[in-house]
Design a protein around this motif. Structure first.
Motif, mmCIF file in Angstrom:
data_model
loop_
_atom_site.group_PDB
_atom_site.id
_atom_site.type_symbol
_atom_site.label_atom_id
_atom_site.label_comp_id
_atom_site.label_asym_id
_atom_site.label_seq_id
_atom_site.Cartn_x
_atom_site.Cartn_y
_atom_site.Cartn_z
ATOM 1 N N LYS A 25 11.939 4.672 38.672
ATOM 2 C CA LYS A 25 11.304 3.899 37.595
ATOM 3 C C LYS A 25 11.048 4.729 36.334
ATOM 4 N N GLU A 104 0.694 8.945 37.327
ATOM 5 C CA GLU A 104 1.741 8.117 37.905
ATOM 6 C C GLU A 104 2.964 8.225 36.992
ATOM 7 N N ASP A 106 5.169 5.877 36.194
ATOM 8 C CA ASP A 106 5.641 4.655 35.526
ATOM 9 C C ASP A 106 4.717 4.240 34.396
ATOM 10 N N GLU A 224 1.219 0.393 32.560
ATOM 11 C CA GLU A 224 1.975 0.786 33.734
ATOM 12 C C GLU A 224 3.118 -0.210 33.843
ATOM 13 N N ASP A 226 5.392 -1.893 36.253
ATOM 14 C CA ASP A 226 5.719 -2.198 37.643
ATOM 15 C C ASP A 226 6.694 -3.358 37.767
#
Ligand code: PLP
Ligand code: MG
Ligand code: MG
Length: 614
Positions: A25, A104, A106, A224, A226
């Motif tokens: 990602k 994270e 992403d 983020e 996702d």
């Protein structure tokens, strides 16, 4: 000091199927750059020395990136398909040595979040924002001291919502160890544990001082990514917002085409904005020790070189060498083919050293065979010379002469003030015993620190030399620093922090990469010089490609001051010549400058010269 970051990047990215079947990602692009690259760039700018990436799905993408960027270390979670983010963090934990940032992979985010976390008083703290309405929020509940109590994607699980988890945290090694212990204790019942779960559990169980705090920035720009909705939101709204906010903090750009202090990056400028510290603290000693170690690695093989730091300019470092490395009874040959060679011989005369000066043209290459004959037959103990004569841009053949000198038992002392960190140097290979440079030239830091690189054996010999001076004594400072990790006298604290940042950035670019960029700028300049029919003082093949002395046109219409003021009005600073026997002006191309900027300067230069009829 936060030196490491961990990016958890093991996940499958299953809600972005189609994009992430064969790619992690983090490699989704926004604004022409993979989002993880942009995150890495921001971490580097925030002063992170090492980034550990926990990989899994399509790990080879990260491994390839790590081949290109030595600041990255990949740790693979082989069970990525059956574990959550905590499974990946677990495997990275061994590589973490102290306080660190956890991210994270992403995420897109405004870099101000890193600054806020790093400068936050609490040592365990997670970044939170106000409402994002992103559709995948992780809500955080806090106690009355803004410490994490629990988190949930379902707001009804919480008795109050303090903020939304961004996915960037600052944690201590102790907290990480507790998270790892928590994860290991629950492997059976919760094999897919997410790292937030471990954080909440650890914070709930921790003593007051070890709780995980929440730092909430209400209007923080981040997303983020996702799923497709997030990506669309990011592309349309959040990413442009981040670009705009970061641009609003850019420092007004002035491109310095003088030969140092050189143009610096904004991150080097901002690195000086940090907590006050007494330089006698361990923490600061560690910073200086790191600087000295990393500089040594840039000048030679591991363990071959010691670098001694002084508060002072390049001339201070030159004076340290000349005054501390040549004992009484020596006979020194000084090569003088420019203003800096002359300066070295002046310093030697102040200390009343027995010297012979080899005068040579400021713009023609040295006569190497004649010099070798002199070195071999002159009964010299020391050779002193300038690597790159910034006066004219002449690059002297240091490796050839210094290797030769060393073969003849002559100690070599080199002013590498304007060559170090651009020209590839290995002191052992190149026959250099002592070498001086400074923080504000090719290493691209702020002014204020002079450093002397010493080949270890050569340095040891100076231990018995009586001190001729105090502040600038090499052995005294070396010994004191070795024992205490402190300079004897007050160091320029903020310049040290900026030197640390400049070293991080030099390592990322590499010295070879930096010289390639400088050379590309030089090519642009020289093309314009040729097009204008101007003449360069030094023959092309003898030039450093770091500064160029250009002969002023022989017309009364020309005025350096007018050219300077015209360039300056467009945010370019140029430099006058420095030779008594030739009228030149000088354009340097060291520092944080790019070929496009040199191109823009040449457009101005052409405008000026065509305006005076050239
Ligand atoms: N040596 C060389 C080759 C230089 O180019 C310079 C500065 O441009 C110096 C010494 C002196 O450095 P500083 O001005 O920092 O004292
Ligand atoms: Mg999510
Ligand atoms: Mg995610």
């Amino acid at each position: 000091m936060i030196r490491q970051a961990v990016i958890m990047a093991g996940g499958l990215g299953s809600r972005l199927k189609g994009r992430t079947d064969t790619m992690p990602k983090g490699f989704i692009e926004l604004g022409g750059e993979a989002i993880v690259r942009s995150s890495i760039r921001k971490l580097i700018s925030a002063g992170i020395e090492e980034i550990i990436i926990g990989t899994g799905h399509c790990s080879e993408w990260y491994e390839k990136l790590a081949d290109e960027m030595h600041i990255l270390t990949c740790v693979r979670n082989n069970e990525y398909a059956d574990t959550g983010s905590m499974g990946t963090l677990l495997r990275c934990a061994e590589n973490v040595t102290g306080d660190f940032l956890l991210l994270e992979s992403d995420l897109i985010y405004d870099s101000v979040g890193l600054f806020a976390l790093i400068n936050e008083q609490r040592s365990n703290v997670i970044l939170a924002s106000g409402a994002t309405a992103s559709g995948d929020e992780v809500y955080l509940e806090a106690d009355s001291d803004a410490n994490l109590v629990r988190h949930s994607k379902n707001r009804n699980d919480l008795s109050g919502i303090y903020g939304e988890l961004v996915g960037i945290s600052k944690l201590t090694k102790k907290t990480l160890d507790a998270m790892v212990a928590h994860c290991n204790a629950h492997l059976g019942d919760e094999p897919r544990m997410e790292y937030e779960t471990a954080m909440s559990a650890v914070s709930a169980a921790a003593e007051p001082g070890d709780k995980i705090g929440i730092l909430k920035l209400d209007d923080y720009a981040w997303r983020e990514i996702d799923d497709e909705t997030h990506l669309a939101m990011a592309a349309e709204k959040v990413f442009p917002e981040i670009v705009c906010r970061e641009a609003s903090r850019a420092v007004r750009r002035e491109v310095l085409l003088n030969p140092g202090p050189a143009t610096t990056t904004d991150s080097v400028k901002y690195s000086q904005v940090c907590a006050d510290i007494c330089p006698r603290e361990h923490e600061f000693g560690d910073v200086m020790e790191w600087i000295s170690h990393e500089l040594s690695l840039m000048a030679g093989k591991p363990d071959a070189v010691e670098t001694v730091l002084f508060g002072g300019s390049g001339t201070a470092a030159d004076e340290v060498m000349v005054s501390s490395c040549i004992p009484d009874g020596s006979k020194t040959l000084i090569i003088d083919n420019g203003a800096y060679g002359t300066r070295l011989s002046k310093i030697a005369s102040v200390y009343k050293l027995d010297t012979e000066v080899w005068k040579s043209s400021g713009y023609l290459p040295l006569d190497v065979p004649a010099l070798k004959e002199k070195i071999a037959g002159g009964g010299f103990t020391h050779l002193v010379m300038v690597y790159h004569e910034t006066t004219t841009g002449l690059l002297n053949p240091v490796p050839e002469l210094c290797r030769f000198a060393r073969e003849h038992g002559v100690t070599t002392i080199v002013d590498a003030v304007s060559s170090f960190a651009a020209i590839d140097i290995d002191m052992d290979r190149d026959g250099i015993d002592f070498m001086a440079s400074t923080s504000n030239k090719n290493i691209q830091g702020m002014a204020g620190i002079g450093f002397v690189f010493c080949r270890k054996e050569a340095l040891e010999k100076t231990a018995s030399y009586p001190m001729r001076n105090f502040y600038l004594n090499l052995w005294d400072q070396y010994q004191y620093f070795k024992k205490t990790h402190q300079t004897r006298f007050t160091p320029p604290v903020q310049s040290m922090y900026s030197l640390r940042q400049a070293i991080i950035e030099t390592k990322v670019e590499t010295i070879a990469g930096r010289y390639a960029r400088y050379s590309a700028c030089w090519d642009v300049l020289v093309k314009a010089v040729d097009e204008l029919g101007l003449t360069m003082l030094v023959p092309r093949e003898a030039q450093s490609k770091l500064i160029t002395a250009i002969i002023e046109p022989d017309t009364p219409a020309y005025s350096f001051d007018t050219l300077h003021d015209f360039a300056r009005a467009h945010a370019f600073t140029i430099y006058p010549g420095k030779l008594s026997d030739a009228n030149t002006f000088r354009i340097a191309n060291i520092g944080d400058i790019r070929p496009e900027e040199m191109k823009a300067f040449t457009v101005l230069m052409k405008e000026y010269f065509r305006g005076i009829g050239l």
